[in-house]
Design a protein around this motif. Structure first.
Motif, PDB file in Angstrom:
ATOM      1  N   ARG A  91      -0.095   1.329  14.367  1.00  0.00           N
ATOM      2  CA  ARG A  91      -1.485   1.741  14.095  1.00  0.00           C
ATOM      3  C   ARG A  91      -2.089   0.987  12.911  1.00  0.00           C
ATOM      4  NH1 ARG A  91      -2.525   6.770  12.423  1.00  0.00           N
ATOM      5  NH2 ARG A  91      -0.496   7.072  11.400  1.00  0.00           N
ATOM      6  N   PHE A  92      -1.280   0.689  11.908  1.00  0.00           N
ATOM      7  CA  PHE A  92      -1.752   0.010  10.702  1.00  0.00           C
ATOM      8  C   PHE A  92      -1.238  -1.423  10.681  1.00  0.00           C
ATOM      9  CE2 PHE A  92      -2.148   3.966   7.717  1.00  0.00           C
ATOM     10  CZ  PHE A  92      -2.910   4.596   8.689  1.00  0.00           C
ATOM     11  N   THR A  93      -2.052  -2.301  10.109  1.00  0.00           N
ATOM     12  CA  THR A  93      -1.650  -3.700   9.942  1.00  0.00           C
ATOM     13  C   THR A  93      -1.969  -4.144   8.531  1.00  0.00           C
ATOM     14  OG1 THR A  93      -2.094  -4.184  12.278  1.00  0.00           O
ATOM     15  CG2 THR A  93      -1.914  -6.052  10.771  1.00  0.00           C
ATOM     16  N   ILE A  94      -0.962  -4.660   7.840  1.00  0.00           N
ATOM     17  CA  ILE A  94      -1.158  -5.201   6.502  1.00  0.00           C
ATOM     18  C   ILE A  94      -1.253  -6.713   6.596  1.00  0.00           C
ATOM     19  CG2 ILE A  94       1.326  -5.330   5.988  1.00  0.00           C
ATOM     20  CD1 ILE A  94       0.627  -4.551   3.088  1.00  0.00           C
ATOM     21  N   SER A  95      -2.133  -7.290   5.791  1.00  0.00           N
ATOM     22  CA  SER A  95      -2.281  -8.741   5.743  1.00  0.00           C
ATOM     23  C   SER A  95      -2.709  -9.128   4.335  1.00  0.00           C
ATOM     24  CB  SER A  95      -3.311  -9.220   6.771  1.00  0.00           C
ATOM     25  OG  SER A  95      -4.587  -8.656   6.508  1.00  0.00           O
ATOM     26  N   ARG A  96      -2.677 -10.430   4.047  1.00  0.00           N
ATOM     27  CA  ARG A  96      -3.077 -10.891   2.723  1.00  0.00           C
ATOM     28  C   ARG A  96      -3.725 -12.261   2.810  1.00  0.00           C
ATOM     29  NH1 ARG A  96       2.273 -11.183  -0.799  1.00  0.00           N
ATOM     30  NH2 ARG A  96       0.997 -12.413  -2.252  1.00  0.00           N
ATOM     31  N   ASP A  97      -4.557 -12.519   1.823  1.00  0.00           N
ATOM     32  CA  ASP A  97      -5.184 -13.829   1.657  1.00  0.00           C
ATOM     33  C   ASP A  97      -4.749 -14.324   0.288  1.00  0.00           C
ATOM     34  OD1 ASP A  97      -6.861 -15.984   1.088  1.00  0.00           O
ATOM     35  OD2 ASP A  97      -8.538 -15.143   2.216  1.00  0.00           O
ATOM     36  N   ASN A  98      -3.774 -15.213   0.265  1.00  0.00           N
ATOM     37  CA  ASN A  98      -3.220 -15.668  -1.009  1.00  0.00           C
ATOM     38  C   ASN A  98      -4.240 -16.430  -1.850  1.00  0.00           C
ATOM     39  OD1 ASN A  98      -0.693 -14.540  -0.520  1.00  0.00           O
ATOM     40  ND2 ASN A  98       0.041 -16.361   0.547  1.00  0.00           N
ATOM     41  N   ALA A  99      -5.166 -17.119  -1.212  1.00  0.00           N
ATOM     42  CA  ALA A  99      -6.182 -17.862  -1.959  1.00  0.00           C
ATOM     43  C   ALA A  99      -7.117 -16.920  -2.718  1.00  0.00           C
ATOM     44  CB  ALA A  99      -6.987 -18.730  -1.017  1.00  0.00           C
ATOM     45  N   LYS A 100      -7.264 -15.710  -2.198  1.00  0.00           N
ATOM     46  CA  LYS A 100      -8.153 -14.720  -2.823  1.00  0.00           C
ATOM     47  C   LYS A 100      -7.375 -13.637  -3.567  1.00  0.00           C
ATOM     48  CE  LYS A 100     -11.827 -15.231   0.620  1.00  0.00           C
ATOM     49  NZ  LYS A 100     -12.678 -14.535   1.636  1.00  0.00           N
ATOM     50  N   TRP A 105       0.851  -1.188   0.000  1.00  0.00           N
ATOM     51  CA  TRP A 105       0.000   0.000   0.000  1.00  0.00           C
ATOM     52  C   TRP A 105       0.890   1.243   0.000  1.00  0.00           C
ATOM     53  CZ3 TRP A 105      -5.205  -0.086  -0.571  1.00  0.00           C
ATOM     54  CH2 TRP A 105      -5.858  -1.308  -0.331  1.00  0.00           C
ATOM     55  N   TYR A 106       0.528   2.193  -0.836  1.00  0.00           N
ATOM     56  CA  TYR A 106       1.153   3.506  -0.882  1.00  0.00           C
ATOM     57  C   TYR A 106       0.051   4.544  -0.651  1.00  0.00           C
ATOM     58  CZ  TYR A 106       5.586   1.852  -2.883  1.00  0.00           C
ATOM     59  OH  TYR A 106       6.801   1.243  -3.093  1.00  0.00           O
ATOM     60  N   ARG A 107       0.472   5.757  -0.375  1.00  0.00           N
ATOM     61  CA  ARG A 107      -0.508   6.842  -0.260  1.00  0.00           C
ATOM     62  C   ARG A 107       0.079   8.132  -0.807  1.00  0.00           C
ATOM     63  NH1 ARG A 107      -0.871   7.507   6.365  1.00  0.00           N
ATOM     64  NH2 ARG A 107       1.195   8.442   6.708  1.00  0.00           N
ATOM     65  N   GLN A 108      -0.821   8.987  -1.270  1.00  0.00           N
ATOM     66  CA  GLN A 108      -0.397  10.263  -1.830  1.00  0.00           C
ATOM     67  C   GLN A 108      -1.353  11.356  -1.364  1.00  0.00           C
ATOM     68  OE1 GLN A 108      -0.016  10.326  -6.115  1.00  0.00           O
ATOM     69  NE2 GLN A 108       1.377  12.066  -6.023  1.00  0.00           N
ATOM     70  N   ALA A 109      -0.824  12.292  -0.602  1.00  0.00           N
ATOM     71  CA  ALA A 109      -1.593  13.445  -0.159  1.00  0.00           C
ATOM     72  C   ALA A 109      -1.481  14.547  -1.204  1.00  0.00           C
ATOM     73  CB  ALA A 109      -1.083  13.922   1.187  1.00  0.00           C
ATOM     74  N   PRO A 110      -2.434  15.481  -1.217  1.00  0.00           N
ATOM     75  CA  PRO A 110      -2.394  16.562  -2.216  1.00  0.00           C
ATOM     76  C   PRO A 110      -1.072  17.329  -2.165  1.00  0.00           C
ATOM     77  CG  PRO A 110      -4.513  16.538  -1.125  1.00  0.00           C
ATOM     78  CD  PRO A 110      -3.638  15.554  -0.387  1.00  0.00           C
ATOM     79  N   GLY A 111      -0.458  17.481  -3.324  1.00  0.00           N
ATOM     80  CA  GLY A 111       0.780  18.242  -3.422  1.00  0.00           C
ATOM     81  C   GLY A 111       2.015  17.508  -2.948  1.00  0.00           C
ATOM     82  N   LYS A 112       1.861  16.232  -2.605  1.00  0.00           N
ATOM     83  CA  LYS A 112       3.000  15.461  -2.100  1.00  0.00           C
ATOM     84  C   LYS A 112       3.254  14.256  -2.986  1.00  0.00           C
ATOM     85  CE  LYS A 112       2.587  16.861   2.721  1.00  0.00           C
ATOM     86  NZ  LYS A 112       2.560  16.394   4.134  1.00  0.00           N
ATOM     87  N   GLN A 113       4.434  13.652  -2.823  1.00  0.00           N
ATOM     88  CA  GLN A 113       4.764  12.469  -3.600  1.00  0.00           C
ATOM     89  C   GLN A 113       4.070  11.240  -3.004  1.00  0.00           C
ATOM     90  OE1 GLN A 113       9.049  12.149  -3.244  1.00  0.00           O
ATOM     91  NE2 GLN A 113       8.917  11.001  -1.342  1.00  0.00           N
ATOM     92  N   ARG A 114       4.018  10.190  -3.827  1.00  0.00           N
ATOM     93  CA  ARG A 114       3.445   8.931  -3.364  1.00  0.00           C
ATOM     94  C   ARG A 114       4.474   8.215  -2.496  1.00  0.00           C
ATOM     95  NH1 ARG A 114       0.498   5.012  -7.653  1.00  0.00           N
ATOM     96  NH2 ARG A 114      -0.471   7.034  -8.082  1.00  0.00           N
ATOM     97  N   ASP A 115       4.087   7.855  -1.292  1.00  0.00           N
ATOM     98  CA  ASP A 115       4.995   7.212  -0.344  1.00  0.00           C
ATOM     99  C   ASP A 115       4.485   5.838   0.062  1.00  0.00           C
ATOM    100  OD1 ASP A 115       5.542  10.362   1.339  1.00  0.00           O
ATOM    101  OD2 ASP A 115       6.827   9.357  -0.139  1.00  0.00           O
ATOM    102  N   ILE A 137       3.915  -6.436   2.156  1.00  0.00           N
ATOM    103  CA  ILE A 137       3.948  -7.791   2.705  1.00  0.00           C
ATOM    104  C   ILE A 137       4.430  -8.733   1.615  1.00  0.00           C
ATOM    105  CG2 ILE A 137       1.475  -8.080   2.161  1.00  0.00           C
ATOM    106  CD1 ILE A 137       1.311  -9.885   4.674  1.00  0.00           C
ATOM    107  N   THR A 138       5.369  -9.608   1.970  1.00  0.00           N
ATOM    108  CA  THR A 138       5.892 -10.566   1.001  1.00  0.00           C
ATOM    109  C   THR A 138       4.934 -11.752   0.863  1.00  0.00           C
ATOM    110  OG1 THR A 138       7.133 -11.787   2.671  1.00  0.00           O
ATOM    111  CG2 THR A 138       8.228  -9.890   1.637  1.00  0.00           C
TER     112      THR A 138
END
Length: 121
Positions: A66-75, A36-46, A51-52
């Protein structure tokens, strides 16, 4: 073709939570890292988090704890659970995936269209 479709963005008050989803579909043999990346107005995408394929994660300092990344490889889906949101988290959030379309073909990075997250104070 490969498509990444994001969902789950919206407007939330500071301190609230949102969960983003990103589903990959199309000509997919396997997927490596997703992120996941994010881009605020007037700023670069960071980068926010990635997740591997075997579940190892990495986070930007600004979202650790504060944030948690996860994945479902089957989906072929990656998620981003966002808690304790702050106004500075306001941005368009983009997912990506490193996709191998056929055996022996190098992975290509695909991007979603972006989903708006707005955190009010």
């Amino acid at each position: 073709q490969v498509q990444l479709v994001e969902s789950g963005g919206g407007l939330v008050q500071a301190g609230g939570s949102l969960r983003l989803s990103c589903a990959a579909s199309g000509s997919i043999f396997s997927i490596g890292a997703m992120g996941w990346y994010r881009q605020a107005p007037g700023k670069q995408r960071d980068v926010v988090a990635f997740i591997t394929s075997d579940g190892n994660t990495n986070y930007a300092n600004s979202v650790k704890g504060r944030f948690t990344i996860s994945r479902d490889n089957a989906k072929n889906t990656v998620y981003l659970q966002m808690n304790s949101l702050k106004p500075e988290d306001t941005a368009v959030y983009y997912c990506n995936a490193d996709v191998m379309k056929r055996v022996g073909v190098p992975r290509i990075r695909y991007w979603g269209q972006g989903t708006q997250v707005t955190v009010s104070s």
